[in-house]
Design an enzyme around this catalytic site. Sequence first.
Site, PDB file in Angstrom:
ATOM      1  CG  HIS A  82      -1.748   1.233   1.321  1.00 40.33           C
ATOM      2  ND1 HIS A  82      -2.942   1.335   0.641  1.00 40.33           N
ATOM      3  CD2 HIS A  82      -1.582   2.421   1.947  1.00 40.33           C
ATOM      4  CE1 HIS A  82      -3.468   2.523   0.849  1.00 40.33           C
ATOM      5  NE2 HIS A  82      -2.663   3.206   1.642  1.00 40.33           N
ATOM      6  CG  ASP A 161     -12.299   3.649   5.282  1.00 39.95           C
ATOM      7  OD1 ASP A 161     -11.876   4.451   6.147  1.00 39.95           O
ATOM      8  OD2 ASP A 161     -11.973   3.708   4.089  1.00 39.95           O
ATOM      9  NE  ARG A 168     -10.808  10.423   8.742  1.00 38.37           N
ATOM     10  CZ  ARG A 168      -9.882   9.668   8.138  1.00 38.37           C
ATOM     11  NH1 ARG A 168     -10.186   8.477   7.667  1.00 38.37           N
ATOM     12  NH2 ARG A 168      -8.654  10.095   8.024  1.00 38.37           N
ATOM     13  CB  SER A 183      -8.953   5.103   7.165  1.00 39.10           C
ATOM     14  OG  SER A 183      -9.205   5.138   5.790  1.00 39.10           O
ATOM     15  CE  LYS A 187      -9.201   2.083   3.160  1.00 33.18           C
ATOM     16  NZ  LYS A 187      -9.338   3.427   2.626  1.00 33.18           N
TER      17      LYS A 187
HETATM   18  N1  URA Z   1      -6.162   6.892   2.651  1.00 32.20           N
HETATM   19  C1  URA Z   1      -7.147   6.183   3.256  1.00 32.20           C
HETATM   20  O1  URA Z   1      -7.537   5.117   2.790  1.00 32.20           O
HETATM   21  N2  URA Z   1      -7.665   6.676   4.400  1.00 32.20           N
HETATM   22  C2  URA Z   1      -7.270   7.842   4.953  1.00 32.20           C
HETATM   23  O2  URA Z   1      -7.781   8.213   5.988  1.00 32.20           O
HETATM   24  C3  URA Z   1      -6.259   8.576   4.311  1.00 32.20           C
HETATM   25  C4  URA Z   1      -5.715   8.066   3.155  1.00 32.20           C
END
Ligand code: URA
Length: 433
Positions: A82, A161, A168, A183, A187
């Site tokens: 990621h 999320d 957010r 967050s 995932k």
């Molecule tokens: N990427 C995400 O998936 N979540 C965040 O809060 C910030 C960047």
Amino acid sequence: MRFTDLIEEKKAGKALTKEEISWWIKSYVKGKIPDYQVSALLMAIVFRGMNEEETLNLTLEMMHSGDILDLSSINGVTVDKHSTGGVGDKTSLVLGPLAASCGVKMAKMSGRGLGFTGGTIDKLESIPGFSTVMPRDHFLRQVNRIGFAIVGQSGNLVPADKKLYALRDVTGTVNSIPLIASSIMSKKLAAGSQVILLDVKYGSGAFMKTKEDARRLAGTMIRIGEGAGRRMTAMITDMQTPLGCAIGNRLEVMEAVQTLAGGGPADLKELCMAGGRLLLTRSGLAADAEEADRKLEQALSSGAALEKLAQMVHAQGGDESCIYHPEKLLQAPHRTALVSPAGGWVVREDALTLGEAAMRLGAGRAKKDDRIDPDAGIVLQVKPGQQIEEGQPLAYVYHRDLLTEEWTRHVMSAFEIGSEKPETVPLIEEVLE
Ligand code: URA
């Protein structure tokens, strides 16, 4: 339990219990708590923070709010990677096939670009015919057969999320390390891989503006992943300058292909080799960094890594001839050079300004529903630390509409030319394990 009690507790700087967090997330996903109350709690978290235990509990509760991918039918070590996002970041298109051709199994879910940062799904969809949607069993079969697949995020993966991030985004509560870490990691954990590599970027073109914040975010995510039983590793990398030279979807696919074919920009190759080294050693496919490097170099020089990308493109419905003849992808009607107004040294190439300029050409979207132009973008011809002459091209712009004076002024402000050789920063600041 009353939600106002949770808001008051956090406002006073107290830690939320596991039960409180569980009740909050479950009730919010079911639509039982209004957005205005959740945004008040999020704002209290932005100011008061969360401790490690709260952050892990929040992540796990979010992870379990929807589908969890079961990768147990995949033979071999499953890995995921990621990046916290940046400009010109086509690492997954190189590292995925490179690592897969050395034996790892990468089952990856990626996102689309928003704002000045690009997204892997948009880059892949710029290859004619390529599909990023497929049934779960096809996805698992492809990873078993080829070692590598990238799809868009499934509809019901971490619904908590989706709701929280949308809230957010409009309540000024994105910028909080525990909220960002939970967050991202909810995932990644739901996507099921055993080994997770994080590329946490810092600089003008990244979420985290300083090295210190990037380090804190990486440390928090590593502890969450390890707390959930995954093998974690992270690189802290520079995003003051775009990665590689190409910014824009088809242009980035072309650059990824050039890198897999043994060429490509030095910084992109350096990052992909470092990521590959970490994935192979953490997966047990190489005993040490030297053995990993030998395997990775062999995969590049033999053409195996490039062939792996072609196999994946073919399996996902794309035209794999574009991988062997990437010039076929080059379809922008105009190419314009941006030339240097003076001789000297390239001191700075600002990632944020270049990312915004590429987005305004159509390479990215300002709003979620905007259409992107896969042909549009910018290819840098020089990098910081390089000496140049007056009139030398700094970049080529690939575009459909005529460039305005205002756009050209904006993009040129990304380049700083000085009279002395500048100090350059290392691309990889640190590796955390
Ligand atoms: N990427 C995400 O998936 N979540 C965040 O809060 C910030 C960047």
